[in-house]
Design a protein around this motif. Structure first.
Motif, PDB file in Angstrom:
ATOM      1  N   ASP A 140      36.393  38.960  20.787  1.00  0.00           N
ATOM      2  CA  ASP A 140      36.865  39.848  21.843  1.00  0.00           C
ATOM      3  C   ASP A 140      36.127  39.612  23.156  1.00  0.00           C
ATOM      4  O   ASP A 140      36.197  40.439  24.042  1.00  0.00           O
ATOM      5  N   TYR A 141      35.433  38.480  23.267  1.00  0.00           N
ATOM      6  CA  TYR A 141      34.683  38.201  24.490  1.00  0.00           C
ATOM      7  C   TYR A 141      35.635  37.769  25.593  1.00  0.00           C
ATOM      8  O   TYR A 141      36.543  36.966  25.368  1.00  0.00           O
ATOM      9  N   ILE A 142      35.415  38.296  26.778  1.00  0.00           N
ATOM     10  CA  ILE A 142      36.219  37.917  27.940  1.00  0.00           C
ATOM     11  C   ILE A 142      35.317  37.174  28.910  1.00  0.00           C
ATOM     12  O   ILE A 142      34.296  37.700  29.341  1.00  0.00           O
ATOM     13  N   THR A 143      35.698  35.963  29.240  1.00  0.00           N
ATOM     14  CA  THR A 143      34.857  35.145  30.099  1.00  0.00           C
ATOM     15  C   THR A 143      34.883  35.693  31.512  1.00  0.00           C
ATOM     16  O   THR A 143      35.952  35.958  32.052  1.00  0.00           O
ATOM     17  N   PRO A 144      33.724  35.887  32.146  1.00  0.00           N
ATOM     18  CA  PRO A 144      33.741  36.358  33.533  1.00  0.00           C
ATOM     19  C   PRO A 144      34.318  35.300  34.456  1.00  0.00           C
ATOM     20  O   PRO A 144      34.234  34.094  34.183  1.00  0.00           O
ATOM     21  N   ASN A 145      34.885  35.764  35.542  1.00  0.00           N
ATOM     22  CA  ASN A 145      35.596  34.867  36.456  1.00  0.00           C
ATOM     23  C   ASN A 145      34.602  34.224  37.414  1.00  0.00           C
ATOM     24  O   ASN A 145      34.665  34.441  38.611  1.00  0.00           O
ATOM     25  N   PHE A 146      33.684  33.460  36.890  1.00  0.00           N
ATOM     26  CA  PHE A 146      32.688  32.818  37.737  1.00  0.00           C
ATOM     27  C   PHE A 146      33.295  31.629  38.453  1.00  0.00           C
ATOM     28  O   PHE A 146      34.150  30.938  37.919  1.00  0.00           O
ATOM     29  N   TYR A 147      32.796  31.414  39.660  1.00  0.00           N
ATOM     30  CA  TYR A 147      33.301  30.302  40.467  1.00  0.00           C
ATOM     31  C   TYR A 147      32.688  29.007  39.992  1.00  0.00           C
ATOM     32  O   TYR A 147      31.470  28.880  39.910  1.00  0.00           O
ATOM     33  N   GLU A 148      33.512  28.056  39.684  1.00  0.00           N
ATOM     34  CA  GLU A 148      33.038  26.713  39.367  1.00  0.00           C
ATOM     35  C   GLU A 148      33.809  25.765  40.281  1.00  0.00           C
ATOM     36  O   GLU A 148      34.882  26.078  40.731  1.00  0.00           O
ATOM     37  N   ILE A 149      33.219  24.609  40.487  1.00  0.00           N
ATOM     38  CA  ILE A 149      33.954  23.619  41.271  1.00  0.00           C
ATOM     39  C   ILE A 149      34.986  22.989  40.360  1.00  0.00           C
ATOM     40  O   ILE A 149      34.644  22.316  39.401  1.00  0.00           O
ATOM     41  N   GLN A 150      36.234  23.243  40.636  1.00  0.00           N
ATOM     42  CA  GLN A 150      37.293  22.683  39.802  1.00  0.00           C
ATOM     43  C   GLN A 150      38.039  21.560  40.499  1.00  0.00           C
ATOM     44  O   GLN A 150      38.624  20.706  39.862  1.00  0.00           O
TER      45      GLN A 150
END
Lengths: 220, 159
Positions: free
Chosen positions: B146-156
């Motif tokens: 049930d883990y929700i990944t935080p919307n961290f900024y990565e260089i995509q």
């Protein structure tokens, strides 16, 4: 990680800075605690009283709705803190851990310290301030208005996260939201890539025409 | 279900457990209650399981329990087919506490720390139970279902 200092993100003052060759900018605005958190924490209640005394705005808990409204209605643009010309680099040595709390991505550098914009003195005794360095590598062309938008967003985010733990995780949440905000500004054409920047790799996507942020679902 | 010899041995010595069958290599799998696990671990060590081959943890199902898995081996001289057994200990998600086996098999040190870091099982009596892979200020248990990944900024999009 420097967890020795104040454990809660409770910046009574907020330092916004932008370090660029051209412009230097610092901001000050007082921040209040949400009433729920203030009831939980004895120390924070004390701080809130001091804060209220300074502000002449004692916020009773039942007025939470009004205060929230007041918060969403901005009184004006975020103001910079006054520059401290006598600031010195403090608490950076090995006895203090030799580390600092920060969130560093390419366009946003947030430090829980005061940084003098001219001398770069890094004063870690002032951990009640957050310092923002906006786009140090000059990837975008910035005007005063677009800078001010980012500062306002930063002030809003810090207000939103007040009462949260002052940790790298919280700073990273704030910094990531700011990066998403900058990406939205870029997609909406308010800022553009600086074609004279030293590294031109279009880190937020190649330039496109007839395109804005409404076509990207995950951009707020 | 066919019971292995170890299960029979445990029954003979009145040790509470439940047999979960055999895996594809024919190694017996036992389920043991979390409150019994520290004493049974001592029993298994005294019996001769002197080598903890691996320890891992996983999230059984969304809303279900967490599992901590131990693979034990009995290392002896002059034996080319050592005895092995697999132990599973389950813990509820609202209070996931399992006794640590660090003081019996020291090799479980980092592995239990990783299990703590990834699925959030807190191992009692572990000497330095803290995050090992994620930053220490991280919030949440990344390998839970049930883990929700935080919307961290990565260089995509860098070119």
């Amino acid at each position: 990680m420097a967890t020795t200092a104040s454990p809660f993100l409770s910046p009574a003052k907020l330092s916004l800075e932008r370090r660029l060759p051209r412009a230097t900018w610092t901001a000050r605005r007082s921040v209040r605690f949400p009433p729920v958190r203030a009831q939980d924490q004895q120390q924070q209640v004390k701080e809130e009283e001091e804060e209220a005394a300074v502000e002449n705005l004692p916020p009773p808990p039942q007025e939470e709705e009004q205060r929230r409204e007041r918060k969403t209605r901005r009184q004006g643009p975020a103001q910079p803190l006054p520059v401290q010309p006598l600031a010195e680099s403090k608490n950076m040595s090995r006895e203090y851990g030799g580390q600092w709390l920060s969130c560093t991505t390419r366009h946003i550098r947030i430090y829980a310290a005061y940084i003098n914009p001219e001398t770069n003195a890094f004063d870690q005794t002032q951990m009640d301030k957050l310092t923002l360095l906006l786009d140090p590598t000059d990837e975008f062309v910035w005007t005063d208005e677009t800078c001010q938008k980012v500062y306002d967003e930063f002030q809003d985010l810090v207000d939103h996260y007040e009462g949260a733990e002052l940790s790298e995780y919280t700073l990273r949440l704030i910094g990531s939201d700011l990066e998403h905000f900058i990406r939205k500004l870029l997609y909406d054409g308010e800022i553009k890539y600086n074609m004279m920047s030293r590294v031109l790799n279009f880190s937020m996507g190649k330039p496109r025409i007839k395109f804005n942020s409404s076509q990207i679902p995950d951009v707020k | 279900m066919q019971q292995g010899w170890l299960s029979n041995w445990l029954v003979k010595h009145e040790v509470v457990h439940r047999s979960l069958g055999f895996d594809h290599r024919g190694i017996e799998t036992l389920q043991i209650k979390a409150e019994d696990w520290d004493s049974i671990a001592v029993i298994l060590y005294v019996y001769g399981y002197n080598y903890l081959r691996s320890q891992c943890a996983y999230d059984v199902a969304p809303g279900g329990s967490l599992a901590s898995v131990y693979h034990l081996t009995r290392i002896q001289y002059g034996i080319d087919n050592p005895e092995e057994v697999c132990i599973k200990v389950f813990a509820q998600k609202d209070n996931p506490r399992i006794p640590s086996v660090f003081w019996i098999w020291r090799s479980s040190d980092f592995q239990e720390r990783e299990s703590f870091d990834m699925v959030g099982i807190s191992y009692d009596n572990h000497p330095r139970l803290k995050r090992i892979l994620m930053p220490e200020s991280w919030i949440g248990w990344p390998l839970r279902k049930d883990y929700i990944t935080p919307n961290f900024y990565e260089i995509q999009d860098a070119h």
